[in-house]
Scaffold this motif. Sequence first.
Motif, short mmCIF file in Angstrom:
data_model
loop_
_atom_site.label_atom_id
_atom_site.label_comp_id
_atom_site.label_asym_id
_atom_site.label_seq_id
_atom_site.Cartn_x
_atom_site.Cartn_y
_atom_site.Cartn_z
N GLY A 14 0.80 -1.22 0.00
CA GLY A 14 0.00 0.00 0.00
C GLY A 14 0.83 1.27 0.00
O GLY A 14 2.04 1.24 0.15
N ARG A 16 0.51 5.37 1.55
CA ARG A 16 -0.23 6.27 2.42
C ARG A 16 -0.04 7.69 1.92
O ARG A 16 1.07 8.14 1.73
CB ARG A 16 0.26 6.16 3.86
CG ARG A 16 -0.48 7.11 4.79
CD ARG A 16 -0.05 6.90 6.20
NE ARG A 16 -0.63 5.65 6.65
CZ ARG A 16 -1.11 5.45 7.86
NH1 ARG A 16 -1.06 6.40 8.75
NH2 ARG A 16 -1.61 4.28 8.18
N SER A 41 -10.97 3.89 4.44
CA SER A 41 -10.00 3.55 3.39
C SER A 41 -10.57 2.53 2.41
O SER A 41 -10.40 2.65 1.20
CB SER A 41 -8.70 3.02 4.00
OG SER A 41 -8.02 4.04 4.66
N ASP A 42 -11.24 1.51 2.94
CA ASP A 42 -11.84 0.49 2.06
C ASP A 42 -12.94 1.10 1.19
O ASP A 42 -13.06 0.77 0.01
CB ASP A 42 -12.39 -0.67 2.87
CG ASP A 42 -11.30 -1.55 3.44
OD1 ASP A 42 -10.14 -1.48 2.97
OD2 ASP A 42 -11.59 -2.33 4.38
N LEU A 44 -13.18 4.29 0.19
CA LEU A 44 -12.55 5.13 -0.82
C LEU A 44 -11.89 4.30 -1.91
O LEU A 44 -11.95 4.65 -3.09
CB LEU A 44 -11.54 6.08 -0.17
CG LEU A 44 -12.15 7.16 0.72
CD1 LEU A 44 -11.05 7.93 1.43
CD2 LEU A 44 -13.05 8.08 -0.08
N ARG A 45 -11.27 3.20 -1.53
CA ARG A 45 -10.65 2.32 -2.52
C ARG A 45 -11.71 1.76 -3.46
O ARG A 45 -11.54 1.73 -4.68
CB ARG A 45 -9.90 1.19 -1.80
CG ARG A 45 -9.22 0.23 -2.73
CD ARG A 45 -8.34 -0.80 -2.04
NE ARG A 45 -8.80 -1.29 -0.75
CZ ARG A 45 -8.30 -0.89 0.44
NH1 ARG A 45 -7.32 -0.02 0.50
NH2 ARG A 45 -8.78 -1.38 1.56
N GLU A 46 -12.84 1.33 -2.89
CA GLU A 46 -13.93 0.79 -3.70
C GLU A 46 -14.45 1.85 -4.68
O GLU A 46 -14.63 1.58 -5.87
CB GLU A 46 -15.06 0.33 -2.78
CG GLU A 46 -16.26 -0.24 -3.48
CD GLU A 46 -17.36 -0.61 -2.51
OE1 GLU A 46 -18.49 -0.14 -2.71
OE2 GLU A 46 -17.08 -1.35 -1.53
N TYR A 47 -14.69 3.06 -4.18
CA TYR A 47 -15.20 4.13 -5.04
C TYR A 47 -14.19 4.50 -6.13
O TYR A 47 -14.56 4.74 -7.28
CB TYR A 47 -15.54 5.36 -4.22
CG TYR A 47 -16.83 5.26 -3.42
CD1 TYR A 47 -17.70 4.19 -3.56
CD2 TYR A 47 -17.18 6.25 -2.51
CE1 TYR A 47 -18.88 4.11 -2.83
CE2 TYR A 47 -18.35 6.18 -1.78
CZ TYR A 47 -19.20 5.11 -1.95
OH TYR A 47 -20.36 5.05 -1.22
N ALA A 48 -12.91 4.53 -5.78
CA ALA A 48 -11.87 4.86 -6.76
C ALA A 48 -11.81 3.80 -7.85
O ALA A 48 -11.73 4.12 -9.05
CB ALA A 48 -10.52 5.01 -6.07
N GLU A 49 -11.87 2.53 -7.46
CA GLU A 49 -11.84 1.45 -8.45
C GLU A 49 -13.06 1.51 -9.38
O GLU A 49 -12.94 1.34 -10.59
CB GLU A 49 -11.75 0.09 -7.76
CG GLU A 49 -10.40 -0.16 -7.12
CD GLU A 49 -10.35 -1.42 -6.29
OE1 GLU A 49 -11.40 -2.05 -6.04
OE2 GLU A 49 -9.24 -1.79 -5.86
#
Length: 56
Positions: A14, A16, A41-42, A44-49
């Motif tokens: 990862g 940061r 964080s999870d 935001l990662r999902e939305y970014a993907e």
Amino acid sequence: MPEFSDEGWERDDGVRRTIVLPSDLAERLAAEAARRGISLSDLLREYAEQGLRQAR
């Protein structure tokens, strides 16, 4: 407004970084993460993907 450094750290699993969000958006994201029982964080990662997939 405080100054933020663009420094962060990286490792094999990862990176940061600090991002600055409007407070109302940050609150809505935190509430959605809590509602779903996942970390911010999870979420935001999902939305970014999802956004990157749609941008293709």
